[in-house]
Scaffold this active site. Sequence first.
Site, short mmCIF file in Angstrom:
data_model
loop_
_atom_site.label_atom_id
_atom_site.label_comp_id
_atom_site.label_asym_id
_atom_site.label_seq_id
_atom_site.Cartn_x
_atom_site.Cartn_y
_atom_site.Cartn_z
CG HIS A 152 -1.91 -1.03 1.11
ND1 HIS A 152 -3.00 -0.98 -0.02
CD2 HIS A 152 -2.38 -2.05 1.97
CE1 HIS A 152 -3.75 -2.07 -0.08
NE2 HIS A 152 -3.39 -2.77 1.43
CG HIS B 59 8.24 44.63 -1.66
ND1 HIS B 59 8.44 43.59 -2.46
CD2 HIS B 59 8.04 44.16 -0.41
CE1 HIS B 59 8.35 42.46 -1.84
NE2 HIS B 59 8.37 42.76 -0.45
ZN LIG Z 1 -6.19 -5.91 -0.23
#
Ligand SMILES: [Zn+2]
Length: 440
Positions: free
Chosen positions: A266, A345
Site C-alpha cells: 500500500h 518593495h
Molecule cells: Zn487488499
Amino acid sequence: MPSTPEFQQTLGKIAGFTGTALHTGENVTLRLHPAPVDHGIKFRRKDLQDEPTIDAKIENLKTVERATTIGEGSVRVHTVEHVLAALSAMGVDNAIVEMDANEPPIGDGSAQAYADLIRKAGVVAQEEPRKFFDARDTMHVESKTGALLVLLPDDKFRISCTQAGPNNKFTQFLSIEVTPAAFEREIAPARTFVYYEDVKPLMDKNLIKGGSLENAIVVRGEAVLSKEPLRFPDEFVRHKILDIIGDLALVGRRIRGHVIAVKPGHASNADLSRLIAREQTRRSALAVSRPIPSGDGGLDTDQVMQILPHRFPFLMVDRIISFDTDTKCVGVKTVTINEPFFQGHFPGHPVMPGVMQVEAMAQVASILLFKLAKTTSRIGYFMSADEVKFRKPVLPGDTIFIHAELIKSRGERLAKAKCHCVVNDAIVSEAELMFTFLDK
Ligand SMILES: [Zn+2]
C-alpha cells in the site's frame, strides 16, 4: 488512443449490503449511490453527525499500514482499497460510498461482494467525457522495503505484477489489461493473504476482531490456511493487483499506462498515486496558462468589479478567463511597474510582495464562492491561509494566471479553496485558503 470520447459513468441505482467490519468485528451496512458528473468517488459516514463525506483522493491519504485509510479533519475511513478497486475497474467514475461505520464490510477478503453489488446496481453513462491521465514519460517509485513501481506509456490500463513472500516463497507473476470483464473474472475473487507472524500480535491485542479464516488466507511457514481452497494457484499476485487498482483510484482520473510492480504494498502504491497526481497538477497548470482567450466563459473587469468590492490599488485580478464546473476558475493579473507596491518593495529592485499574491488568490477564490452562492448579498472574509509557498519572484511585466479550486464548502458559512499562481508555465506561489461569509 480512442478517437471517440469515453463518457463518465455512475451507478444505475442504489445498492447495498451488510457485513462484518474487519477491525471492530461489528456489523456495517454499505450502500453505493449514483452521483453527478465530475463528482468522483466520495465516502459518506452516515453514523456521524452531519454525515460528513471524504473525497477518495490521494491528498486525503492518512495511513497505509496493512490497509489504506483516508480522512478529512478528524473523520476517517479505513480499508477503502477493495471497494475503490471494484468501482474503478468496473468503470464507475462517480459514486457515493455510504457506510454506517468507519470501514466497509470485509466480505471474504476479496472484492467479490463489491463487484456483485456494482453489477446489481448497474453502470450507466453520463453526459461528460471522462478525464484520463496518460502516462508520457516513465515514472517510478521505489521503497526501502524493495517495492518498485514503474509507470510506462500505454494506450490501455495494464498491470504486470511480481509478488514475493519472505525468502522469495510464493513468488508469483501476472500481467493483465484492466477491463471490467477481466477484473470480475480474474481479480475480484482474489482474497487478502496475511502472514501468521504479522497478524499474531494484532490478534493478541484484539485489533482485528472481525478477522478470521473466512475473510483472509493465512500463510504460516509453508502452510496456506483458508476456509475454502485457493481460488487460483496464483491468488496472491492477483490480490496484489487488486490493491494496486484500488490505491491508484485515489488519483481521481483513469490511468492510461502500464504499471510494472515488483513486491508492491500500500505504501508504494500510494507513492505512485501521489506522483501521478502531482504530475497531473503540473500539466493542468500548464494547460490553461495560454494567451488570454476572448469571448464568453469568463468575466471582464467590469463584471469582476460588480462582484468584488476591492478597488485600486487593491483589486488584484484583471479578469476571469475561465470557469470549470463551478468549482474551478482561472483569473489573470498583469503586473506592471506602475503597481504602487513596487515603489517601496524594493527601491531599485522591484519584486511583487508574496502577500499580494495571496490576496490575488483570495480574490479569485471569492469570485468562485459568489458564483457558487449565486448571491452577492453576503461578503466573503478571508479566515486563514495554510500551506503557503512562494517559489519564484514575480517581476514587473509578468502575467500571473491565478488558479482557484473549491475543495470544501461546509454548509453556507465556510469554504476552503486550493489556489496557485502561474507565471511563464511555472508555479510561483500556492496556498490553501479558508473563507467565512457574513452579511454585507
Ligand atoms: Zn487488499
